[in-house]
Design a protein around this motif. Sequence first.
Motif, PDB file in Angstrom:
ATOM      1  N   SER A  62       0.810  -1.097  -0.096  1.00  0.00           N
ATOM      2  CA  SER A  62      -0.032   0.086   0.066  1.00  0.00           C
ATOM      3  C   SER A  62       0.929   1.159   0.114  1.00  0.00           C
ATOM      4  N   ILE A  63       1.934   1.307   0.616  1.00  0.00           N
ATOM      5  CA  ILE A  63       3.026   2.354   0.732  1.00  0.00           C
ATOM      6  C   ILE A  63       3.463   2.798  -0.654  1.00  0.00           C
ATOM      7  N   PRO A 165      13.066   0.223 -10.950  1.00  0.00           N
ATOM      8  CA  PRO A 165      14.305  -0.595 -10.512  1.00  0.00           C
ATOM      9  C   PRO A 165      13.486  -2.152 -10.059  1.00  0.00           C
ATOM     10  N   GLY A 166      14.376  -3.100  -9.655  1.00  0.00           N
ATOM     11  CA  GLY A 166      13.940  -4.419  -9.385  1.00  0.00           C
ATOM     12  C   GLY A 166      12.968  -4.284  -8.055  1.00  0.00           C
ATOM     13  N   ASN A 167      13.470  -3.592  -7.128  1.00  0.00           N
ATOM     14  CA  ASN A 167      12.672  -3.314  -5.886  1.00  0.00           C
ATOM     15  C   ASN A 167      12.176  -1.795  -6.082  1.00  0.00           C
ATOM     16  N   PHE A 168      10.935  -1.683  -6.296  1.00  0.00           N
ATOM     17  CA  PHE A 168      10.468   0.137  -6.808  1.00  0.00           C
ATOM     18  C   PHE A 168      10.586   0.803  -5.466  1.00  0.00           C
ATOM     19  N   LEU A 169      10.499   0.267  -4.476  1.00  0.00           N
ATOM     20  CA  LEU A 169      10.830   0.929  -3.129  1.00  0.00           C
ATOM     21  C   LEU A 169      11.976   1.929  -3.126  1.00  0.00           C
ATOM     22  N   THR A 170      12.928   1.233  -3.595  1.00  0.00           N
ATOM     23  CA  THR A 170      14.196   1.943  -3.857  1.00  0.00           C
ATOM     24  C   THR A 170      14.310   2.935  -4.588  1.00  0.00           C
ATOM     25  N   GLY A 171      13.482   3.124  -5.710  1.00  0.00           N
ATOM     26  CA  GLY A 171      13.481   4.053  -6.696  1.00  0.00           C
ATOM     27  C   GLY A 171      13.078   5.330  -5.902  1.00  0.00           C
ATOM     28  N   ASP A 182      11.214   4.052   5.279  1.00  0.00           N
ATOM     29  CA  ASP A 182      11.550   3.193   6.375  1.00  0.00           C
ATOM     30  C   ASP A 182      10.360   2.277   6.728  1.00  0.00           C
ATOM     31  N   ILE A 183       9.322   2.671   7.037  1.00  0.00           N
ATOM     32  CA  ILE A 183       8.237   1.879   7.693  1.00  0.00           C
ATOM     33  C   ILE A 183       8.020   0.795   6.733  1.00  0.00           C
ATOM     34  N   ALA A 184       8.008   1.007   5.294  1.00  0.00           N
ATOM     35  CA  ALA A 184       7.804   0.038   4.295  1.00  0.00           C
ATOM     36  C   ALA A 184       8.933  -0.842   4.482  1.00  0.00           C
ATOM     37  N   ILE A 186      11.012  -1.855   6.843  1.00  0.00           N
ATOM     38  CA  ILE A 186      10.660  -2.729   8.248  1.00  0.00           C
ATOM     39  C   ILE A 186       9.700  -3.744   7.771  1.00  0.00           C
ATOM     40  N   CYS A 187       8.304  -3.270   7.200  1.00  0.00           N
ATOM     41  CA  CYS A 187       7.395  -4.508   6.979  1.00  0.00           C
ATOM     42  C   CYS A 187       7.712  -5.470   6.092  1.00  0.00           C
ATOM     43  N   ILE A 188       9.015  -4.950   5.126  1.00  0.00           N
ATOM     44  CA  ILE A 188       9.303  -6.199   4.209  1.00  0.00           C
ATOM     45  C   ILE A 188      10.181  -7.155   4.919  1.00  0.00           C
ATOM     46  N   VAL A 189      10.963  -6.579   5.790  1.00  0.00           N
ATOM     47  CA  VAL A 189      11.838  -7.239   6.744  1.00  0.00           C
ATOM     48  C   VAL A 189      10.986  -8.235   7.636  1.00  0.00           C
ATOM     49  N   VAL A 190       9.965  -7.613   8.206  1.00  0.00           N
ATOM     50  CA  VAL A 190       8.998  -8.868   9.176  1.00  0.00           C
ATOM     51  C   VAL A 190       8.414  -9.656   8.101  1.00  0.00           C
ATOM     52  N   HIS A 191       7.867  -9.410   6.798  1.00  0.00           N
ATOM     53  CA  HIS A 191       7.198 -10.154   6.206  1.00  0.00           C
ATOM     54  C   HIS A 191       8.242 -11.412   5.725  1.00  0.00           C
ATOM     55  N   LEU A 192       9.466 -10.988   5.326  1.00  0.00           N
ATOM     56  CA  LEU A 192      10.321 -12.038   4.851  1.00  0.00           C
ATOM     57  C   LEU A 192      10.825 -13.044   6.009  1.00  0.00           C
ATOM     58  N   LEU A 193      10.656 -12.450   7.040  1.00  0.00           N
ATOM     59  CA  LEU A 193      10.996 -13.279   8.588  1.00  0.00           C
ATOM     60  C   LEU A 193       9.914 -14.392   8.447  1.00  0.00           C
ATOM     61  N   GLY A 194       8.615 -14.112   8.199  1.00  0.00           N
ATOM     62  CA  GLY A 194       7.735 -15.145   8.317  1.00  0.00           C
ATOM     63  C   GLY A 194       7.592 -15.840   6.981  1.00  0.00           C
ATOM     64  N   ALA A 195       7.811 -15.315   5.881  1.00  0.00           N
ATOM     65  CA  ALA A 195       7.824 -16.079   4.652  1.00  0.00           C
ATOM     66  C   ALA A 195       9.058 -17.234   4.405  1.00  0.00           C
ATOM     67  N   TYR A 196      10.175 -16.842   5.187  1.00  0.00           N
ATOM     68  CA  TYR A 196      10.978 -17.974   5.257  1.00  0.00           C
ATOM     69  C   TYR A 196      10.638 -19.157   5.884  1.00  0.00           C
ATOM     70  N   GLN A 197       9.995 -18.985   7.169  1.00  0.00           N
ATOM     71  CA  GLN A 197       9.365 -19.941   7.869  1.00  0.00           C
ATOM     72  C   GLN A 197       8.316 -20.803   7.282  1.00  0.00           C
ATOM     73  N   VAL A 198       7.457 -20.091   6.501  1.00  0.00           N
ATOM     74  CA  VAL A 198       6.279 -20.659   6.071  1.00  0.00           C
ATOM     75  C   VAL A 198       6.738 -21.551   4.673  1.00  0.00           C
ATOM     76  N   LEU A 199       7.797 -21.208   4.145  1.00  0.00           N
ATOM     77  CA  LEU A 199       8.292 -22.255   3.014  1.00  0.00           C
ATOM     78  C   LEU A 199       9.265 -23.160   3.627  1.00  0.00           C
ATOM     79  N   ALA A 200      10.060 -22.813   4.556  1.00  0.00           N
ATOM     80  CA  ALA A 200      10.971 -23.837   5.011  1.00  0.00           C
ATOM     81  C   ALA A 200      10.495 -25.076   6.112  1.00  0.00           C
TER      82      ALA A 200
END
Length: 333
Positions: A62-63, A165-171, A182-184, A186-200
């Motif tokens: 959304s951001i 860019p590949g990650n459009f937030l960096t643009g 920064d908030i976005a 942080i959300c990506i970091v938390v999301h990937l922490l969970g995504a790693y576990q859901v896949l593993a």
Amino acid sequence: MAAIKKSNCFFHKHGHKADCRVHNTFMVIFAIIQIILSQVPNFHKLSPLSVVAAIMSFTYSSIGIGLSIAKIAGEGIGKTTLTGKPLSKDFTSMEKMWTTFSALGDVAFAYLFCFILIEIQDTLKSSLPENKQMKKATATPILASTVFYMLCGMLGYAAFGNDAPGNFLTGFGFYDPFWLIDIANICIVVHLLGAYQVLAQPFFGFVESWSKEKWPQNKFVTKEFSIWRFNFNIFRFVRRTIYVIVTTIIAMIFPFFNDFVGLLGAGTFWPLSVYFPIAMHISQARIRKYSFTWIWMQILSLGCLLVSLVAAVGSTRGLITSVQTFKPFQSVS
């Protein structure tokens, strides 16, 4: 994590002309957190983490969409073309073909959720028919993710044009509103922490169940200890920790996110998302061979196989090209 660090460096310490590059220290921090999260005994205990990850995904998407709309409103639509990035001396038609193939793998990676559906179905109660529950469990998130993917893709391309860019937030850079970006992040970091576990976790569960059946008398594999109401197993701790360490080392040696994502997507899309589901449906529904439905499904399967093959070729070529110009363990963001 590196983007947040750089933002803090630019705004609060040294200014925009400073050298605020960040090395791969954050990969180690990410790995330590994953080692802790990996000790969750099984997939069934991950529902709170999955909910948090979904909320984070919704928030940073959304951001990104909001910032894209703001950029378009303020600066107009970026330089775009119907066929994408135009050819130039540094971007030949051959290079464009390879990157297009690799992009197909990135898209196919989104279908990795398919093998998670089996784990979800395994947790369902028997009070309602599973097929009805699974239709709701797939239709709603697929619709939601499709809407957000399309909005991010189209509005991001409209905002940045051929320089997207590949990650459009960096643009959006490290300028105002830096706190929102920064908030976005942080959300990506938390999301990937969970995504790693859901896949593993499904992989963890498969290996550990197989090991217990293979060596039922081995206490190292089977014995559980209770520590502060938490079931602890030495084999689980050692094996999952080694897994996280190995994957982290690979990531530090080969820090090519998009190419690896494309290769993973290419390797899993056709067999897990297309071939096996079609084969099972044909068997379950007893679809007659060479009937219209059977032929149409085979054509669909063949088409998706071709997509996987060209995506694998493009991603492999991208990895080979990237390997020629990097130094292991020297990733810099």
